[in-house]
Design a protein around this motif. Sequence first.
Motif, mmCIF file in Angstrom:
data_model
loop_
_atom_site.group_PDB
_atom_site.id
_atom_site.type_symbol
_atom_site.label_atom_id
_atom_site.label_comp_id
_atom_site.label_asym_id
_atom_site.label_seq_id
_atom_site.Cartn_x
_atom_site.Cartn_y
_atom_site.Cartn_z
ATOM 1 N N LEU A 49 0.842 -1.048 0.024
ATOM 2 C CA LEU A 49 -0.164 -0.080 -0.134
ATOM 3 C C LEU A 49 0.983 1.256 0.002
ATOM 4 O O LEU A 49 1.797 1.433 0.992
ATOM 5 N N GLU A 50 0.808 2.196 -0.783
ATOM 6 C CA GLU A 50 1.554 3.492 -1.260
ATOM 7 C C GLU A 50 0.517 4.773 -1.181
ATOM 8 O O GLU A 50 -0.370 4.540 -1.678
ATOM 9 N N ILE A 51 1.102 5.648 -0.487
ATOM 10 C CA ILE A 51 0.464 7.188 -0.481
ATOM 11 C C ILE A 51 1.000 7.973 -1.811
ATOM 12 O O ILE A 51 0.344 8.655 -2.530
ATOM 13 N N ASP A 52 2.263 7.780 -1.769
ATOM 14 C CA ASP A 52 2.908 8.977 -2.783
ATOM 15 C C ASP A 52 3.035 8.356 -4.315
ATOM 16 O O ASP A 52 4.058 7.539 -4.674
ATOM 17 N N TRP A 77 6.567 7.078 -6.940
ATOM 18 C CA TRP A 77 6.674 5.738 -7.413
ATOM 19 C C TRP A 77 6.452 5.795 -8.845
ATOM 20 O O TRP A 77 6.794 4.734 -9.640
ATOM 21 N N SER A 78 5.817 6.716 -9.462
ATOM 22 C CA SER A 78 5.648 6.762 -11.215
ATOM 23 C C SER A 78 6.869 7.040 -11.692
ATOM 24 O O SER A 78 7.056 6.625 -12.939
ATOM 25 N N ARG A 79 8.102 7.300 -10.987
ATOM 26 C CA ARG A 79 9.439 7.612 -11.458
ATOM 27 C C ARG A 79 10.276 6.455 -11.256
ATOM 28 O O ARG A 79 11.588 6.544 -11.351
ATOM 29 N N ASP A 107 -3.732 6.983 -1.659
ATOM 30 C CA ASP A 107 -3.828 8.411 -1.342
ATOM 31 C C ASP A 107 -5.098 8.980 -1.093
ATOM 32 O O ASP A 107 -6.060 8.985 -1.901
ATOM 33 N N GLY A 108 -5.482 9.600 0.011
ATOM 34 C CA GLY A 108 -6.785 9.979 0.392
ATOM 35 C C GLY A 108 -7.966 9.138 0.795
ATOM 36 O O GLY A 108 -8.853 9.585 1.148
ATOM 37 N N GLN A 109 -7.509 7.652 0.691
ATOM 38 C CA GLN A 109 -8.642 6.761 1.009
ATOM 39 C C GLN A 109 -8.137 6.312 2.555
ATOM 40 O O GLN A 109 -7.285 6.320 2.913
ATOM 41 N N LYS A 110 -9.497 6.284 3.004
ATOM 42 C CA LYS A 110 -9.448 5.859 4.593
ATOM 43 C C LYS A 110 -9.178 4.162 4.446
ATOM 44 O O LYS A 110 -9.606 3.292 4.010
ATOM 45 N N ILE A 111 -8.221 4.097 5.334
ATOM 46 C CA ILE A 111 -7.489 2.644 5.389
ATOM 47 C C ILE A 111 -8.469 1.939 6.444
ATOM 48 O O ILE A 111 -8.753 2.261 7.533
ATOM 49 N N ASP A 112 -9.245 0.887 6.140
ATOM 50 C CA ASP A 112 -9.855 0.131 7.101
ATOM 51 C C ASP A 112 -9.785 -1.182 6.754
ATOM 52 O O ASP A 112 -8.993 -1.722 6.023
ATOM 53 N N SER A 113 -10.537 -2.063 7.460
ATOM 54 C CA SER A 113 -10.413 -3.661 7.268
ATOM 55 C C SER A 113 -10.321 -4.303 5.871
ATOM 56 O O SER A 113 -9.702 -4.928 5.336
ATOM 57 N N GLN A 114 -11.305 -3.546 5.452
ATOM 58 C CA GLN A 114 -11.910 -4.115 3.879
ATOM 59 C C GLN A 114 -10.682 -3.465 2.752
ATOM 60 O O GLN A 114 -10.320 -4.404 2.121
ATOM 61 N N VAL A 115 -10.140 -2.396 3.114
ATOM 62 C CA VAL A 115 -9.010 -2.037 2.299
ATOM 63 C C VAL A 115 -7.828 -2.893 2.136
ATOM 64 O O VAL A 115 -7.297 -3.152 1.377
ATOM 65 N N ASN A 125 7.465 5.620 8.071
ATOM 66 C CA ASN A 125 7.885 6.872 8.974
ATOM 67 C C ASN A 125 6.430 7.574 9.087
ATOM 68 O O ASN A 125 6.389 8.929 8.852
ATOM 69 N N ASN A 126 5.648 6.964 9.583
ATOM 70 C CA ASN A 126 4.300 7.712 9.987
ATOM 71 C C ASN A 126 3.592 6.990 10.870
ATOM 72 O O ASN A 126 2.812 6.093 10.807
ATOM 73 N N ARG A 127 3.851 7.328 12.175
ATOM 74 C CA ARG A 127 3.230 6.612 13.425
ATOM 75 C C ARG A 127 1.852 6.575 13.393
ATOM 76 O O ARG A 127 1.046 5.746 13.977
ATOM 77 N N LEU A 128 1.170 7.932 13.111
ATOM 78 C CA LEU A 128 -0.368 7.876 12.964
ATOM 79 C C LEU A 128 -0.875 6.829 11.992
ATOM 80 O O LEU A 128 -1.877 5.857 12.291
ATOM 81 N N ALA A 129 -0.291 6.635 10.768
ATOM 82 C CA ALA A 129 -0.841 5.842 9.719
ATOM 83 C C ALA A 129 -0.479 4.265 10.547
ATOM 84 O O ALA A 129 -1.310 3.472 10.171
#
Length: 136
Positions: A12-15, A19-21, A32-40, A60-64
Amino acid sequence: MRESIGAKVCGLEIDKKYWSRKNPFISLQFVDGQKIDSQVLLDSCACRNWNFALLFCYFNNRLAFDEYIQVYKGNFVIIIGPAANTNRYTDPLPFDFQDNNEFQLNYQCDFGDNKDILAIYERKIKKLAVWERKLY
């Protein structure tokens, strides 16, 4: 001769722009912008049950991280990162998860010239790998 267990690695990647490069070495699903839940998590791993581990490699994202752990219903979390006092930083560090009430450190090892650490945590009370998707 060892037999393959047919393991699949998904990311799973946000950026997406970053990664397009690049040429990712695993299959990536951009959230990106999608709420992460069990189904995701289930959909991303193309799984019908929770028989998979979550792996965080130099994350590098403790909240995530906390959000992923909250919705994860499987039994294993793997954290790869630097040893303490190496002038490298991740959040969480491999041993920052030891105080978690649901998981306990099951295995650890140091590897590489950069003093990297692999820490495997196991859920204290194993959950059954239950069917989560509606199959109709």
